[in-house]
Scaffold this motif. Structure first.
Motif, PDB file in Angstrom:
ATOM      1  N   VAL A 183     -15.702   3.871  -3.643  1.00 22.44           N
ATOM      2  CA  VAL A 183     -14.379   3.152  -3.253  1.00 22.44           C
ATOM      3  C   VAL A 183     -13.135   3.577  -3.173  1.00 22.44           C
ATOM      4  CG1 VAL A 183     -15.493   1.043  -4.731  1.00 22.44           C
ATOM      5  CG2 VAL A 183     -13.762   2.639  -5.786  1.00 22.44           C
ATOM      6  N   HIS A 184     -12.506   3.113  -2.340  1.00 21.16           N
ATOM      7  CA  HIS A 184     -11.230   3.569  -1.927  1.00 21.16           C
ATOM      8  C   HIS A 184     -10.189   2.606  -1.880  1.00 21.16           C
ATOM      9  CE1 HIS A 184      -7.861   3.704   0.651  1.00 21.16           C
ATOM     10  NE2 HIS A 184      -6.525   4.343  -0.371  1.00 21.16           N
ATOM     11  N   SER A 185      -9.765   2.103  -3.521  1.00 20.92           N
ATOM     12  CA  SER A 185      -8.591   1.179  -3.917  1.00 20.92           C
ATOM     13  C   SER A 185      -7.026   2.146  -4.908  1.00 20.92           C
ATOM     14  CB  SER A 185      -8.839   0.434  -5.697  1.00 20.92           C
ATOM     15  OG  SER A 185     -10.565   0.178  -5.335  1.00 20.92           O
ATOM     16  N   ALA A 186      -5.927   1.340  -5.334  1.00 18.49           N
ATOM     17  CA  ALA A 186      -4.947   2.185  -4.923  1.00 18.49           C
ATOM     18  C   ALA A 186      -4.232   0.449  -5.742  1.00 18.49           C
ATOM     19  CB  ALA A 186      -4.038   1.486  -3.966  1.00 18.49           C
ATOM     20  N   ILE A 187      -3.281   1.320  -6.583  1.00  9.55           N
ATOM     21  CA  ILE A 187      -3.016   1.317  -7.455  1.00  9.55           C
ATOM     22  C   ILE A 187      -0.799   0.767  -7.486  1.00  9.55           C
ATOM     23  CG2 ILE A 187      -2.617   1.463 -10.232  1.00  9.55           C
ATOM     24  CD1 ILE A 187      -4.788   3.138 -10.050  1.00  9.55           C
ATOM     25  N   LEU A 242       0.813  -1.459  -0.283  1.00  8.12           N
ATOM     26  CA  LEU A 242       0.162   0.421   0.084  1.00  8.12           C
ATOM     27  C   LEU A 242       1.173   0.883  -0.068  1.00  8.12           C
ATOM     28  CD1 LEU A 242      -2.833  -0.959   2.116  1.00  8.12           C
ATOM     29  CD2 LEU A 242      -2.500  -0.310  -0.045  1.00  8.12           C
ATOM     30  N   GLU A 243       1.851   2.065   0.626  1.00  7.16           N
ATOM     31  CA  GLU A 243       2.719   2.609   0.688  1.00  7.16           C
ATOM     32  C   GLU A 243       3.260   2.949  -0.916  1.00  7.16           C
ATOM     33  OE1 GLU A 243       6.466   2.096   3.572  1.00  7.16           O
ATOM     34  OE2 GLU A 243       4.378   2.650   4.908  1.00  7.16           O
ATOM     35  N   LYS A 244       3.570   1.742  -1.666  1.00  6.42           N
ATOM     36  CA  LYS A 244       3.968   1.573  -2.839  1.00  6.42           C
ATOM     37  C   LYS A 244       2.622   2.418  -3.925  1.00  6.42           C
ATOM     38  CE  LYS A 244       7.598  -1.112  -2.812  1.00  6.42           C
ATOM     39  NZ  LYS A 244       7.742  -2.752  -3.162  1.00  6.42           N
ATOM     40  N   ARG A 249      -4.859 -14.347 -13.732  1.00  4.78           N
ATOM     41  CA  ARG A 249      -5.713 -14.189 -14.178  1.00  4.78           C
ATOM     42  C   ARG A 249      -6.160 -13.158 -14.393  1.00  4.78           C
ATOM     43  NH1 ARG A 249      -8.319 -19.217 -13.290  1.00  4.78           N
ATOM     44  NH2 ARG A 249      -8.221 -20.326 -11.605  1.00  4.78           N
ATOM     45  N   LEU A 250      -5.392 -12.141 -13.607  1.00  4.29           N
ATOM     46  CA  LEU A 250      -5.851 -11.161 -13.892  1.00  4.29           C
ATOM     47  C   LEU A 250      -5.005  -9.569 -14.897  1.00  4.29           C
ATOM     48  CD1 LEU A 250      -7.594  -9.415 -10.159  1.00  4.29           C
ATOM     49  CD2 LEU A 250      -8.607 -10.440 -12.045  1.00  4.29           C
ATOM     50  N   GLY A 251      -3.897 -10.435 -14.831  1.00  5.75           N
ATOM     51  CA  GLY A 251      -2.758  -9.184 -15.565  1.00  5.75           C
ATOM     52  C   GLY A 251      -2.889  -8.379 -15.109  1.00  5.75           C
ATOM     53  N   GLU A 252      -2.585  -7.329 -15.865  1.00  4.33           N
ATOM     54  CA  GLU A 252      -2.650  -5.608 -16.012  1.00  4.33           C
ATOM     55  C   GLU A 252      -3.694  -5.008 -14.346  1.00  4.33           C
ATOM     56  OE1 GLU A 252      -0.697  -2.735 -16.625  1.00  4.33           O
ATOM     57  OE2 GLU A 252       0.253  -4.415 -16.574  1.00  4.33           O
ATOM     58  N   GLN A 253      -4.992  -6.057 -14.390  1.00  2.00           N
ATOM     59  CA  GLN A 253      -5.588  -5.658 -13.627  1.00  2.00           C
ATOM     60  C   GLN A 253      -5.622  -5.950 -11.909  1.00  2.00           C
ATOM     61  OE1 GLN A 253      -9.911  -5.989 -14.703  1.00  2.00           O
ATOM     62  NE2 GLN A 253     -10.197  -6.210 -12.962  1.00  2.00           N
ATOM     63  N   ALA A 254      -4.368  -7.424 -11.645  1.00  2.00           N
ATOM     64  CA  ALA A 254      -3.963  -7.288 -10.360  1.00  2.00           C
ATOM     65  C   ALA A 254      -3.220  -6.466  -9.744  1.00  2.00           C
ATOM     66  CB  ALA A 254      -2.914  -8.892 -10.426  1.00  2.00           C
ATOM     67  N   ARG A 255      -3.132  -5.184 -10.572  1.00  2.00           N
ATOM     68  CA  ARG A 255      -2.099  -4.212 -10.343  1.00  2.00           C
ATOM     69  C   ARG A 255      -3.099  -2.864  -9.502  1.00  2.00           C
ATOM     70  NH1 ARG A 255      -0.612  -0.583 -14.853  1.00  2.00           N
ATOM     71  NH2 ARG A 255      -0.102   0.226 -13.159  1.00  2.00           N
ATOM     72  N   LEU A 256      -4.396  -3.002  -9.424  1.00  2.32           N
ATOM     73  CA  LEU A 256      -5.243  -2.603  -8.856  1.00  2.32           C
ATOM     74  C   LEU A 256      -5.730  -3.317  -7.233  1.00  2.32           C
ATOM     75  CD1 LEU A 256      -8.498  -0.295  -8.489  1.00  2.32           C
ATOM     76  CD2 LEU A 256      -9.667  -2.103  -9.603  1.00  2.32           C
ATOM     77  N   LEU A 257      -5.850  -2.523  -6.209  1.00  2.00           N
ATOM     78  CA  LEU A 257      -5.826  -2.927  -4.928  1.00  2.00           C
ATOM     79  C   LEU A 257      -6.985  -2.201  -4.526  1.00  2.00           C
ATOM     80  CD1 LEU A 257      -1.909  -2.541  -4.083  1.00  2.00           C
ATOM     81  CD2 LEU A 257      -2.980  -5.080  -5.035  1.00  2.00           C
ATOM     82  N   PRO A 258      -8.148  -3.378  -4.626  1.00  2.00           N
ATOM     83  CA  PRO A 258      -9.033  -3.094  -3.188  1.00  2.00           C
ATOM     84  C   PRO A 258      -9.412  -2.337  -2.007  1.00  2.00           C
ATOM     85  CG  PRO A 258      -9.651  -4.604  -5.469  1.00  2.00           C
ATOM     86  CD  PRO A 258      -8.205  -5.100  -5.720  1.00  2.00           C
ATOM     87  N   PHE A 259      -9.558  -1.606  -1.750  1.00  2.00           N
ATOM     88  CA  PHE A 259      -9.199  -1.580  -0.209  1.00  2.00           C
ATOM     89  C   PHE A 259     -10.953  -1.752   0.186  1.00  2.00           C
ATOM     90  CE2 PHE A 259      -7.284   0.881   3.539  1.00  2.00           C
ATOM     91  CZ  PHE A 259      -6.852  -0.128   3.653  1.00  2.00           C
ATOM     92  N   VAL A 260     -11.668  -0.964   0.261  1.00  2.00           N
ATOM     93  CA  VAL A 260     -12.746  -0.293   1.259  1.00  2.00           C
ATOM     94  C   VAL A 260     -13.850   0.242   0.002  1.00  2.00           C
ATOM     95  CG1 VAL A 260     -12.018  -1.143   3.171  1.00  2.00           C
ATOM     96  CG2 VAL A 260     -12.365   0.786   2.322  1.00  2.00           C
ATOM     97  N   GLY A 261     -15.175  -0.182  -0.100  1.00  2.00           N
ATOM     98  CA  GLY A 261     -16.214   0.971  -0.603  1.00  2.00           C
ATOM     99  C   GLY A 261     -17.179   0.732  -0.405  1.00  2.00           C
ATOM    100  N   THR A 262     -18.585   1.353  -0.773  1.00  3.50           N
ATOM    101  CA  THR A 262     -19.649   0.925  -0.433  1.00  3.50           C
ATOM    102  C   THR A 262     -20.095   1.190  -1.857  1.00  3.50           C
ATOM    103  OG1 THR A 262     -19.817   2.324   1.958  1.00  3.50           O
ATOM    104  CG2 THR A 262     -21.948   2.082   1.035  1.00  3.50           C
ATOM    105  N   ILE A 263     -21.271  -0.253  -1.619  1.00  2.00           N
ATOM    106  CA  ILE A 263     -22.450  -0.169  -3.274  1.00  2.00           C
ATOM    107  C   ILE A 263     -23.640   0.698  -2.754  1.00  2.00           C
ATOM    108  CG2 ILE A 263     -23.257  -1.670  -4.372  1.00  2.00           C
ATOM    109  CD1 ILE A 263     -20.471  -1.659  -4.853  1.00  2.00           C
ATOM    110  N   PHE A 264     -24.182   1.673  -3.172  1.00  2.00           N
ATOM    111  CA  PHE A 264     -25.351   2.212  -2.278  1.00  2.00           C
ATOM    112  C   PHE A 264     -26.320   1.251  -2.147  1.00  2.00           C
ATOM    113  CE2 PHE A 264     -29.187   5.118  -2.683  1.00  2.00           C
ATOM    114  CZ  PHE A 264     -28.587   6.358  -2.140  1.00  2.00           C
TER     115      PHE A 264
END
Ligand code: FES
Length: 445
Positions: free
Chosen positions: A253-257, A237-239, A288-303
Motif C-alpha cells: 500500500v501507499h498511504s499518508a499520515i 497530501l502535501e502536508k 469514528r476513527l479518532g487518531e486513525q483518521a490521520r491515516l489517509l489511504p491512497f492506493v494498494g494491491t491485495i495479493f
C-alpha cells in the motif's frame, strides 16, 4: 522453471519471462489463482433473493448469487453435465439457472434440481448432491465486498489481509462501515493487451510513475479541484507524511499520515448539498476513527490481483487474467449508500473522468502497461530482466503500521509482491504464503 532465478529479489532483477511466458502463465492460474483470496464482487450487486452477477476468478467464469433465503454464494459457471455456462447474462434475477444445452436446472443455492427424463435415463438415482454446481471452498463478505478462494486450507480472509486491513477498510467504507455502508454505483470492464501483474504492481504504491499523469496534474481534476487549481486532497497530501508498506502476504500500500488532526477545508462553496455532505463525511470519519483518521489511504494491491483507491475515486479493481499478454480490468466504484443522490451523481461523473477505460489516469497507465508488455515479448528483450533495485534496504520493520515501511518511494513493495508470488509458484504452504518471518528470512538469504 527455476523461479528463484527468474525472480531475484535479493539483487533486484526480475525476468521478463514471468510477464510473457505462456507456460508460466498456466502455472500461475494453477498455483496462484486457485489458492489466493480473490475479489468476486460486492453485496450491493445482488441486493435481493435470486439476484445474480457473473464474475471471474482467474480465467474462469463464476456466478455471485443471493439465494432464496438471502445467503450469498459463489459457484463455477459451468454445468456438471457437459460444462455449458449455466448463466450467460452479466446480471439479473432468477429462481433457477437452466442450462441451455440439455436443460439441467440448478437452484439459486447451487443444488441440481431438474434433470430431464431423470427416471427413464438415470433410473431415478442420479446423485443430485454430487452434481450440484461447484462451489468455492471459502467465501467472505468483508464490509460488503465479496471475496472467495478455491482452497479449503486457506486461512480466513482477515488473517490473509493481515495488517493491510486498515488501509483497505477505508476504501471499502470511508465512514468505517458502521453507518449505511457502501454500494457499487457502476462497474467498468475492459480488456487490454498487457500482463495482469503490470496493473497489480502499479497499484502497490508505484508513485514513481507520477510523471505519466502530468497532464492530469496540470488541468487539476481532483475531486474538489477546479481546472488549474489545487483541491482539498492536494492540500492534505502535501502536508502528510507518506509511507509505502510491503506486507508479508504480498500486499502493498501507499498511504499518508497527517501530522495532526486537520480541519475540514471548504471545497464546494457553490454547491451547498455537496458541501454539507462532504463536511459531514469528514467530521464523521474523524469522530469514528479518532487518531486513525490521520491515516489517509491512497492506493494498494491485495495479493494477487485486487487493487483499491482508498480516497476518491473510492473503489476496487480486479485484474482478471485472460492470457500472458491480455487482462480484463474491472473497476467497482463505491459511494456511501446513504449519500444524497446529488453527491452520488457528482462522484460518478468524477470517477468516469478520472478512472476506468475512458478516464484520464487509467489511459495514461494503460499506455505504459501495453507498450511495456509488447516491448518485452521479443527474443532479445526477453534476455534482459527488469530492474527492481530502487530503495534497496530503505525500510523499517518495527513501525506500528506493520510490514516493511518505507518513507521514500520504493520498489521494496514490488520485491515483496514477487517474493510472495514465487512462494505460490513453488507450492509453498500457508505458513510460508502468509510470510512467516522464517520464510522471509530464507527468501532474503
Ligand atoms: Fe448442461 Fe448438458 S451441459 S445439461
Amino acid at each position: 522453471n527455476d523461479f528463484d532465478q527468474l525472480v531475484d529479489v535479493k539483487n533486484g532483477f526480475i525476468s521478463r519471462e514471468i510477464f510473457v511466458n505462456a507456460d508460466i502463465y498456466r502455472q500461475e492460474l494453477d498455483k496462484v489463482f486457485t489458492r489466493a483470496w480473490l475479489l468476486v464482487g460486492h453485496e450491493s450487486l445482488v441486493p435481493n433473493p435470486g439476484d445474480f452477477y457473473t464474475s471471474r476468478m482467474g480465467d474462469e467464469s463464476v456466478i455471485l448469487c443471493r439465494d432464496k433465503a438471502g445467503e450469498i454464494h459463489v459457484f463455477l459457471n459451468s454445468c456438471r453435465h457437459r460444462g455449458m455456462k449455466v448463466c450467460r447474462y452479466e446480471q439479473g434475477n432468477t429462481s433457477l439457472f437452466t442450462c441451455p444445452y440439455h436443460s439441467w436446472t440448478y437452484t439459486t443455492d447451487g443444488k441440481l434440481q431438474g434433470v430431464p427424463l431423470h427416471r427413464t435415463l438415470y433410473d431415478g438415482v442420479l446423485d443430485r448432491e454430487a452434481n450440484s454446481l461447484v462451489s468455492v471452498a471459502k467465501l467472505c463478505n468483508y464490509k460488503g465486498s465479496i471475496w472467495a478462494t478455491w482452497d479449503k486450507d486457506a486461512p480466513d480472509f482477515h488473517t490473509y489481509l493481515g495488517d493491510a486491513k486498515i488501509h483497505l477498510d477505508q476504501a471499502l467504507d470511508c465512514r468505517d462501515g458502521r453507518e449505511g455502508g457502501s454500494e457499487v454505483i457502476g462497474v467498468h470492464k475492459w480488456v487490454f493487451p498487457a500482463n495482469w501483474k503490470f496493473a497489480a504492481e502499479n497499484f502497490l504504491g508505484d508513485t514513481y510513475h507520477n510523471p505519466s499523469h502530468r497532464s492530469v496534474d496540470l488541468i487539476g481534476i481532483g475531486p474538489s479541484a477546479a481546472a488549474g487549481k489545487k483541491g482539498r486532497r492536494d492540500d492534505e497530501l502535501e502536508k502528510a507524511k507518506h509511507v509505502w508498506i510491503s506486507f508479508p502476504g504480498g500486499h502493498g500500500v501507499h498511504s499518508a499520515i497527517q501530522p495532526e488532526a486537520n480541519e475540514y477545508i471548504e471545497s464546494f462553496l457553490d454547491n451547498p448539498i455537496l458541501e454539507k455532505y462532504f463536511r459531514h463525511c469528514f467530521e464523521e470519519r474523524k469522530r469514528r476513527l479518532g487518531e486513525q483518521a490521520r491515516l489517509l489511504p491512497f492506493v494498494g494491491t491485495i495479493f494477487p490481483n485486487t487493487s483499491y483507491h482508498g480516497r476518491q475515486p473510492r473503489g476496487l479493481c480486479a485484474w482478471h487474467p485472460h492470457s500472458p499478454t491480455s487482462t480484463e480490468g474491472w473497476r467497482f466504484f463505491l459511494v456511501d449508500k446513504d449519500a444524497p443522490q446529488e453527491a452520488k451523481d457528482y462522484l460518478r461523473h468524477y470517477y468516469m473522468r478520472y478512472s476506468g477505460p475512458a478516464g484520464m489516469t487509467e489511459q495514461d497507465d494503460m499506455e505504459n502497461w501495453l507498450y511495456a508488455t509488447a516491448a518485452s515479448t521479443g527474443t532479445i528483450a526477453r534476455r534482459h530482466p527488469f530492474n527492481y533495485q530502487q530503495s534497496m534496504g530503505a525500510y523499517v520493520t518495527d513501525h506500528p503500521l506493520g510490514g516493511e515501511v518505507s518513507t521514500q518511494v520504493t520498489e521494496q513493495i514490488a520485491r515483496g509482491f514477487y517474493r510472495r508470488w514465487t512462494t505460490y509458484m513453488q507450492g509453498g504452504d500457508w505458513n510460508e504464503l502468509l510470510g512467516s518471518p522464517a520464510s522471509n528470512r530464507q527468501a532474503a538469504e
